[in-house]
Design a protein around this motif. Structure first.
Motif, PDB file in Angstrom:
ATOM      1  N   LEU A 217      99.186  57.948  65.716  1.00 41.40           N
ATOM      2  CA  LEU A 217      97.843  58.007  65.120  1.00 41.40           C
ATOM      3  C   LEU A 217      97.891  58.615  63.727  1.00 41.40           C
ATOM      4  O   LEU A 217      97.243  58.126  62.790  1.00 41.40           O
TER       5      LEU A 217
ATOM      6  N   TYR B 254      89.980  53.987  66.891  1.00 43.07           N
ATOM      7  CA  TYR B 254      91.399  53.847  67.232  1.00 43.07           C
ATOM      8  C   TYR B 254      91.497  53.612  68.741  1.00 43.07           C
ATOM      9  O   TYR B 254      91.278  54.537  69.543  1.00 43.07           O
TER      10      TYR B 254
ATOM     11  N   ILE C 133      90.528  55.711  74.702  1.00 43.82           N
ATOM     12  CA  ILE C 133      91.600  55.417  75.668  1.00 43.82           C
ATOM     13  C   ILE C 133      90.928  54.971  76.953  1.00 43.82           C
ATOM     14  O   ILE C 133      90.381  55.800  77.694  1.00 43.82           O
TER      15      ILE C 133
ATOM     16  N   ILE D  92      98.310  50.692  69.647  1.00 50.93           N
ATOM     17  CA  ILE D  92      97.105  51.251  69.021  1.00 50.93           C
ATOM     18  C   ILE D  92      96.568  50.252  68.008  1.00 50.93           C
ATOM     19  O   ILE D  92      97.308  49.764  67.147  1.00 50.93           O
TER      20      ILE D  92
ATOM     21  N   VAL E 102      88.754  58.189  68.866  1.00 53.84           N
ATOM     22  CA  VAL E 102      89.889  57.610  69.597  1.00 53.84           C
ATOM     23  C   VAL E 102      89.382  57.183  70.975  1.00 53.84           C
ATOM     24  O   VAL E 102      88.714  57.961  71.666  1.00 53.84           O
TER      25      VAL E 102
ATOM     26  N   VAL F 211      93.514  52.887  72.002  1.00 55.86           N
ATOM     27  CA  VAL F 211      94.866  53.090  72.540  1.00 55.86           C
ATOM     28  C   VAL F 211      94.979  52.368  73.885  1.00 55.86           C
ATOM     29  O   VAL F 211      94.151  52.571  74.770  1.00 55.86           O
TER      30      VAL F 211
ATOM     31  N   ILE G 169     101.957  59.348  70.985  1.00 56.55           N
ATOM     32  CA  ILE G 169     100.689  58.720  70.588  1.00 56.55           C
ATOM     33  C   ILE G 169     100.055  59.468  69.419  1.00 56.55           C
ATOM     34  O   ILE G 169      99.576  58.848  68.458  1.00 56.55           O
TER      35      ILE G 169
ATOM     36  N   PHE H 183     103.084  51.934  74.420  1.00 53.80           N
ATOM     37  CA  PHE H 183     101.656  51.951  74.105  1.00 53.80           C
ATOM     38  C   PHE H 183     101.398  51.113  72.860  1.00 53.80           C
ATOM     39  O   PHE H 183     102.317  50.786  72.100  1.00 53.80           O
TER      40      PHE H 183
END
Length: 424
Positions: A402, A364, A415, A357, A413, A366, A398, A355
């Motif tokens: 973070l 943030y 995603i 970030i 966040v 991801v 993850i 992953f």
């Protein structure tokens, strides 16, 4: 066009996602979860096809993607698993990983070979019911299918390989001892592709390959030889054709040594491969030339045959010797599949949960491929489903990343299309 080496991409099918479903039936209260499992994705299978002689079809289609398994359904119905996706290649094709060079398969017999495995189907929510979690609103996504960039390399399956300098008479020889009809002319590199011919000796037969003329430096890429040396690798026996007449101003002894040096430089195994020397164009050579070359070859302990391919003189005894030698030799070389190294296995495991970030305008962001199918099967409005997603974020590292990056309470966040506020 003769094509014997290509690079293609293959992708096996992903497994189907498990289903989130609950039993609904009149007069049945609280029927419970009944989501079925997803089906298996299609494997990519390679099969030998004797109707194919080159890899030219792969010059125009370089990407092969197998179908995904179907998702699960209600009433515990499993999704349909996909049939294997079959790719047909000429017999003798070796498949390598394009990035590591690892041999993945040798398609030399009639057995189909699975090169990329389809992903398993995900579990339906029926599997996640417990006494304390009676209405699970989530299911497992299907596993991704394997994908590879592979190099297909055709290495001809021939019992006997004819090698020698250009214009020494290899094409003429194969044309008179078999039904092969190669192009024959009095200039170098008339033969620019390997030619196969079946030689029949009574009830026995063998396959002979006319390899395009090699020259000095062939193992380093000079001339046509570098492209076709690979086709000598499987040959059980080498017939080294030499122009004993020296009509082109070359010394047959030097020719013999130079070709053997190129074979040895390309492969140490070829240097010790059984060899028969055929002194061709003997009808144009003097007795002294033939005697000197015979003495030179016999000192090396190799069988020597004086022939004239153009007039067929001496070709019958030569083929008798070849037949006799082949009966004593082991089967054609098979290339063993090479297993993944520990380093490669670790890299695969790392990539599986890879992953990235980034912080963009205070958010943030991801990026993680493995999370996309999970998001499709998770109900974010359900507490237990959300807990499952949080466990995935924690187990994949993850959340730890973070926190290492300094995320604070209520920071956003993102995603893919899902955004949430971070809570410790």
């Amino acid at each position: 066009m003769f094509v014997d080496k290509v690079e293609i991409s293959i992708k096996a099918g992903n497994g189907g996602n498990g289903a989130v479903s609950f039993h609904r039936e009149k007069y049945v209260n609280a029927g419970g979860p009944d989501g079925g499992d997803g089906g298996k994705g299609s494997d990519i299978v390679f099969v030998a096809d004797d109707n194919l002689s080159t890899l030219i079809d792969f010059r125009y289609k370089k990407k092969y993607v197998a179908p995904d398994g179907e998702p699960g359904g209600a009433k515990r119905c499993s999704g349909k698993s996909m049939e294997p996706t079959v790719i047909r290649v000429p017999r003798g094709t070796v498949i390598r990983d394009a990035h590591t060079g690892r041999i993945m398969a040798d398609i030399s017999d009639n057995e189909p070979v699975v090169v990329a495995k389809g992903g398993k189907g995900g579990k339906g929510n029926v599997h996640f019911a417990t006494p304390t979690r009676q209405i699970p609103r989530f299911a497992k996504p299907g596993f991704p299918g394997e994908k590879f960039d592979v190099v297909l390399e055709l290495k001809l399956l021939a019992d006997v390989g004819l090698v020698g300098f250009p214009n020494v008479g290899k094409s003429t020889l194969i044309s008179v001892v078999s039904a092969a009809k190669p192009k024959i002319a009095n200039y170098h590199f008339t033969t620019i592709t390997p030619v196969l011919g079946v030689v029949k000796r009574g009830e026995k037969s063998f396959v002979m390959a006319d390899i395009p003329g090699l020259i000095e430096g062939a193992s380093e890429g000079v001339g046509l030889g570098h492209s076709f040396l690979r086709h000598v690798e499987r040959c059980r026996l080498i017939v080294h054709v030499v122009d004993v007449s020296g009509i082109e101003g070359r010394d047959p002894r030097e020719d013999f040594e130079k070709i053997n040096l190129e074979l040895a430089n390309f492969s140490e195994e070829l240097a010790v491969r059984p060899q028969i020397v055929a002194a061709n164009k003997s009808d144009m050579a003097t007795e002294e030339q033939i005697a000197e070359f015979r003495s030179f070859i016999e000192e090396k302990g190799l069988p020597f045959y004086e022939i004239s391919a153009a007039t067929t003189a001496g070709t019958e005894p030569l083929m008798d010797c070849v037949t006799e030698q082949l009966e004593k030799l082991p089967p054609a070389k098979r290339f063993e599949v090479q297993p993944l190294t520990l380093k490669e296995l670790n890299e695969i495991e790392e990539n599986r949960h890879k992953f990235n970030i980034e912080v963009i305008d205070g958010v943030y962001v991801v990026e993680a491929e493995f999370l996309a199918p999970i998001l499709n099967t998770v109900n974010m409005e359900d507490y237990e489903s959300l807990q499952y997603f949080q466990r995935v974020l924690r187990s994949s590292g993850i959340i730890d990343e973070l926190e290492r990056m300094g995320i604070h309470e209520d920071d956003v966040v993102s995603i893919y299309d899902f955004e949430f506020n971070y809570v410790r």
